[in-house]
Design a protein around this motif. Structure first.
Motif, PDB file in Angstrom:
ATOM      1  N   ASP A  45       0.871  -1.172   0.000  1.00  0.00           N
ATOM      2  CA  ASP A  45       0.000   0.000   0.000  1.00  0.00           C
ATOM      3  C   ASP A  45       0.912   1.227   0.000  1.00  0.00           C
ATOM      4  OD1 ASP A  45      -1.258   2.254   1.848  1.00  0.00           O
ATOM      5  OD2 ASP A  45      -2.907   1.171   0.884  1.00  0.00           O
ATOM      6  N   PRO A  46       0.713   2.161  -0.956  1.00  0.00           N
ATOM      7  CA  PRO A  46       1.631   3.297  -1.072  1.00  0.00           C
ATOM      8  C   PRO A  46       1.630   4.231   0.140  1.00  0.00           C
ATOM      9  CG  PRO A  46      -0.200   3.506  -2.617  1.00  0.00           C
ATOM     10  CD  PRO A  46      -0.319   2.163  -1.977  1.00  0.00           C
ATOM     11  N   HIS A  47       0.561   4.232   0.917  1.00  0.00           N
ATOM     12  CA  HIS A  47       0.487   5.132   2.068  1.00  0.00           C
ATOM     13  C   HIS A  47       1.069   4.493   3.326  1.00  0.00           C
ATOM     14  CE1 HIS A  47      -1.942   7.767  -0.366  1.00  0.00           C
ATOM     15  NE2 HIS A  47      -2.736   6.751  -0.643  1.00  0.00           N
ATOM     16  N   MET A  48       0.856   3.185   3.461  1.00  0.00           N
ATOM     17  CA  MET A  48       1.261   2.491   4.678  1.00  0.00           C
ATOM     18  C   MET A  48       2.581   1.743   4.533  1.00  0.00           C
ATOM     19  SD  MET A  48      -1.189   3.311   6.696  1.00  0.00           S
ATOM     20  CE  MET A  48      -1.049   2.194   8.071  1.00  0.00           C
ATOM     21  N   GLY A  49       2.949   1.398   3.286  1.00  0.00           N
ATOM     22  CA  GLY A  49       4.171   0.639   3.080  1.00  0.00           C
ATOM     23  C   GLY A  49       4.060  -0.812   3.524  1.00  0.00           C
ATOM     24  N   ILE A  50       2.837  -1.284   3.678  1.00  0.00           N
ATOM     25  CA  ILE A  50       2.559  -2.658   4.124  1.00  0.00           C
ATOM     26  C   ILE A  50       1.895  -3.396   2.974  1.00  0.00           C
ATOM     27  CG2 ILE A  50       1.256  -4.051   5.787  1.00  0.00           C
ATOM     28  CD1 ILE A  50       1.316  -1.610   7.664  1.00  0.00           C
ATOM     29  N   SER A  51       2.159  -4.680   2.871  1.00  0.00           N
ATOM     30  CA  SER A  51       1.564  -5.521   1.832  1.00  0.00           C
ATOM     31  C   SER A  51       0.040  -5.396   1.823  1.00  0.00           C
ATOM     32  CB  SER A  51       1.964  -6.977   2.086  1.00  0.00           C
ATOM     33  OG  SER A  51       1.033  -7.861   1.543  1.00  0.00           O
ATOM     34  N   ILE A  52      -0.536  -5.360   0.608  1.00  0.00           N
ATOM     35  CA  ILE A  52      -1.999  -5.282   0.501  1.00  0.00           C
ATOM     36  C   ILE A  52      -2.659  -6.533   1.067  1.00  0.00           C
ATOM     37  CG2 ILE A  52      -1.959  -3.657  -1.418  1.00  0.00           C
ATOM     38  CD1 ILE A  52      -2.730  -6.032  -3.276  1.00  0.00           C
ATOM     39  N   VAL A  53      -1.934  -7.648   1.089  1.00  0.00           N
ATOM     40  CA  VAL A  53      -2.473  -8.883   1.694  1.00  0.00           C
ATOM     41  C   VAL A  53      -2.527  -8.710   3.208  1.00  0.00           C
ATOM     42  CG1 VAL A  53      -2.064 -11.349   2.058  1.00  0.00           C
ATOM     43  CG2 VAL A  53      -1.712 -10.356  -0.207  1.00  0.00           C
ATOM     44  N   GLU A  54      -1.432  -8.242   3.793  1.00  0.00           N
ATOM     45  CA  GLU A  54      -1.383  -8.016   5.246  1.00  0.00           C
ATOM     46  C   GLU A  54      -2.440  -7.013   5.694  1.00  0.00           C
ATOM     47  OE1 GLU A  54       2.309  -7.409   7.587  1.00  0.00           O
ATOM     48  OE2 GLU A  54       3.293  -7.837   5.660  1.00  0.00           O
ATOM     49  N   MET A  55      -2.691  -6.009   4.859  1.00  0.00           N
ATOM     50  CA  MET A  55      -3.674  -4.974   5.219  1.00  0.00           C
ATOM     51  C   MET A  55      -5.115  -5.447   5.065  1.00  0.00           C
ATOM     52  SD  MET A  55      -2.126  -1.390   3.897  1.00  0.00           S
ATOM     53  CE  MET A  55      -3.565  -0.518   4.523  1.00  0.00           C
ATOM     54  N   GLY A  56      -5.310  -6.596   4.436  1.00  0.00           N
ATOM     55  CA  GLY A  56      -6.667  -7.108   4.259  1.00  0.00           C
ATOM     56  C   GLY A  56      -7.405  -6.514   3.077  1.00  0.00           C
ATOM     57  N   LEU A  57      -6.664  -5.902   2.130  1.00  0.00           N
ATOM     58  CA  LEU A  57      -7.321  -5.321   0.959  1.00  0.00           C
ATOM     59  C   LEU A  57      -7.776  -6.395  -0.025  1.00  0.00           C
ATOM     60  CD1 LEU A  57      -5.070  -2.224   0.142  1.00  0.00           C
ATOM     61  CD2 LEU A  57      -6.902  -2.444   1.820  1.00  0.00           C
ATOM     62  N   VAL A  58      -7.140  -7.568   0.018  1.00  0.00           N
ATOM     63  CA  VAL A  58      -7.512  -8.672  -0.872  1.00  0.00           C
ATOM     64  C   VAL A  58      -8.661  -9.413  -0.213  1.00  0.00           C
ATOM     65  CG1 VAL A  58      -6.739 -10.767  -2.035  1.00  0.00           C
ATOM     66  CG2 VAL A  58      -5.136  -8.864  -1.705  1.00  0.00           C
ATOM     67  N   ARG A  59      -9.844  -9.295  -0.805  1.00  0.00           N
ATOM     68  CA  ARG A  59     -11.043  -9.890  -0.211  1.00  0.00           C
ATOM     69  C   ARG A  59     -11.347 -11.285  -0.732  1.00  0.00           C
ATOM     70  NH1 ARG A  59     -14.051  -6.117   2.714  1.00  0.00           N
ATOM     71  NH2 ARG A  59     -12.456  -4.782   3.616  1.00  0.00           N
ATOM     72  N   ASP A  60     -10.970 -11.558  -1.993  1.00  0.00           N
ATOM     73  CA  ASP A  60     -11.293 -12.868  -2.557  1.00  0.00           C
ATOM     74  C   ASP A  60     -10.369 -13.161  -3.737  1.00  0.00           C
ATOM     75  OD1 ASP A  60     -12.813 -15.268  -2.688  1.00  0.00           O
ATOM     76  OD2 ASP A  60     -13.990 -14.442  -4.335  1.00  0.00           O
TER      77      ASP A  60
END
Length: 99
Positions: free
Chosen positions: A19-34
């Protein structure tokens, strides 16, 4: 029956995208829903949900997701669906446009 290994490979690819704002993986952030895979057609569909319905970075994240998934030998085409965003339809159309 979907092979879990392909889903794992896709998730590994998505883990490379931060994530460009957080610098954390989009998987770790829960952005991947399915993640769904059609092995016969070598296609994958990934549903992404941004943390903020107005986040404009999700378009770049969605495109990066598509490009990373399509690097896999087991996948020819990836479709990315952004949900819960005020411009989801426009983003989805842009990211999934046929070349």
């Amino acid at each position: 029956m979907v092979d879990g290994n392909i889903k794992d490979e896709i998730q590994d690819k998505l883990s490379l995208i931060a994530d460009p704002h957080m610098g954390i993986s989009i998987v770790e952030m829960g952005l991947v829903r399915d993640i769904t895979v059609d092995e016969a057609n070598k296609t994958a569909k990934v549903v992404l949900s941004p943390t903020n319905p107005g986040c404009m970075s999700i378009a770049n994240v969605a495109m990066a997701s598509k490009l990373e998934i399509e690097k896999l030998d087991s996948i020819d085409k990836a479709e990315i669906e952004v949900i819960d965003h005020m411009m989801a339809d426009t983003i989805n159309e842009m990211v999934n446009k046929e070349e």
